[in-house]
Design an enzyme around this catalytic site. Structure first.
Site, short mmCIF file in Angstrom:
data_model
loop_
_atom_site.label_atom_id
_atom_site.label_comp_id
_atom_site.label_asym_id
_atom_site.label_seq_id
_atom_site.Cartn_x
_atom_site.Cartn_y
_atom_site.Cartn_z
N LYS A 109 0.81 -1.22 0.00
CA LYS A 109 0.00 0.00 0.00
C LYS A 109 0.84 1.27 0.00
O LYS A 109 2.02 1.27 0.36
CB LYS A 109 -1.00 -0.04 1.17
CG LYS A 109 -2.10 -1.09 0.88
CD LYS A 109 -3.25 -1.04 1.83
CE LYS A 109 -4.34 -2.01 1.33
NZ LYS A 109 -5.48 -2.09 2.28
N ARG A 147 -3.62 -10.33 4.69
CA ARG A 147 -3.93 -10.27 3.26
C ARG A 147 -2.74 -9.69 2.51
O ARG A 147 -2.36 -8.55 2.76
CB ARG A 147 -5.17 -9.40 3.06
CG ARG A 147 -5.63 -9.29 1.62
CD ARG A 147 -6.87 -8.41 1.52
NE ARG A 147 -7.33 -8.27 0.15
CZ ARG A 147 -6.81 -7.40 -0.73
NH1 ARG A 147 -5.80 -6.60 -0.34
NH2 ARG A 147 -7.28 -7.34 -1.96
N1 LIG Z 1 -10.40 -6.89 4.14
C1 LIG Z 1 -9.66 -6.17 3.28
N2 LIG Z 1 -9.96 -6.18 1.96
C2 LIG Z 1 -9.19 -5.42 1.14
N3 LIG Z 1 -9.28 -5.21 -0.20
C3 LIG Z 1 -8.29 -4.33 -0.54
S1 LIG Z 1 -8.08 -3.77 -2.18
C4 LIG Z 1 -6.82 -2.56 -2.06
C5 LIG Z 1 -5.41 -3.11 -2.04
O1 LIG Z 1 -5.21 -4.33 -1.97
O2 LIG Z 1 -4.50 -2.25 -2.11
N4 LIG Z 1 -7.56 -3.96 0.54
C6 LIG Z 1 -8.13 -4.64 1.61
C7 LIG Z 1 -7.83 -4.64 3.02
O3 LIG Z 1 -6.90 -3.96 3.52
N5 LIG Z 1 -8.64 -5.43 3.81
#
Ligand SMILES: Nc1nc2[nH]c(SCC(=O)O)nc2c(=O)[nH]1
Length: 278
Positions: free
Chosen positions: A220, A256
């Protein structure tokens, strides 16, 4: 663990591999999604050690073009089916804000509805309760298109904690079992660098709620704000690993990430050191 997930013997958290199925991720620059490429990438992430695949068909990047539910389903369902055809044991989460997309994905075998909108969409709570699936309730201030324009809080930790507490209460009132609920502070979703750092520094506070804690900081933008050499997403592995290890220590049970192999290795070493010290 809860439902399908089996705890790792070393106690490390589960790794959720990111599988974005959006035109700019897999096609050859064309408009159509290459299902085979997406399937192969998902299978590779499983081989690298991902415990879960988080499949998303709509980018939430600021300024991303909104996608209607038919197009989103056309993107994600063939990929879920193709992966599960090769790996019936694969545990899949669907990263969507739309109840119909979530319902179709759960129907195709997905385990979790990962909703960056914390089930605030119309009918989302009742849909999730009917599906009896695991859910992730994530905090986002505003909308993806404008959330980074001017994020502001009185006290970001308190406000995000209160929001997640309210959404968890609403989920349980709708009939979603506590052990099926994960909470997520939403790093980068309507937050400045200071807000992101405050939330990460207070992560143990969120783990203490008694729900699962899901954490996503991988690649990020805040990492570039700390290390200006990390200009592109691919240059942010070090910062992503630092954040993942911090979250694991703070009690996150699902992390994640894009870089699965490296994160799994880091978490294994962290767990081995922690277990030796016991
Ligand atoms: N739960 C959860 N779902 C997500 N989906 C994305 S999309 C944006 C990216 O991957 O930069 N980020 C996240 C996160 O931080 N938590």
């Amino acid at each position: 663990m809860k439902g399908f997930l089996t705890p790792h013997p070393d106690g490390r958290p589960f790794v959720m591999g990111v599988l974005n199925v959006t035109p700019d991720s897999f096609s050859d620059g064309g408009r159509f999604i290459d299902v085979d490429a997406a399937r192969d990438h998902g299978l590779a992430l499983l081989e690298e050690g991902a415990d879960i695949l988080d499949i998303g068909g709509e980018s939430t990047r600021p300024g991303a073009r909104p996608v209607d539910e038919i197009e989103e389903m056309d993107r994600v369902l063939p990929v879920i089916e193709a992966i599960r055809a090769m790996r019936p044991d694969a545990i899949v989460s669907i990263d969507t804000m739309k109840p119909d997309v979530a319902g179709a994905a759960i129907g195709a075998g997905a385990w979790m509805w990962n909703d960056v909108n914390a089930l605030r969409g119309e009918g989302a709570l009742d849909c999730a309760a009917d599906l009896q699936c695991a859910v992730c309730l994530m905090h986002m201030q505003g909308e993806p298109g404008s959330m980074q324009d001017a994020p502001a809080y009185e006290n970001v930790v308190t406000e995000v904690a209160q929001f997640l507490g309210r959404r968890a209460g609403a989920a349980m009132s709708a009939g979603i079992a506590k052990e099926k609920i994960w909470l997520d502070p939403g790093i980068g979703f309507g937050k400045t660098l200071a807000h992101n750092l405050a939330l990460m520094a207070a992560l143990e506070h969120f783990a203490g709620f008694g729900f699962g804690l899901l954490f996503g900081a991988s690649r990020k933008r805040f990492i570039q704000a700390i290390d200006e050499t990390a200009a592109s997403a691919q240059d942010r592995l070090g910062g992503s690993l630092a954040a993942a290890l911090h979250a694991a220590r703070a009690g996150a049970s699902i992390i994640r990430v894009h870089d699965v192999r490296e994160t799994v290795q880091a978490l294994k070493v962290q767990a081995a050191i922690a277990n030796a010290g016991r």
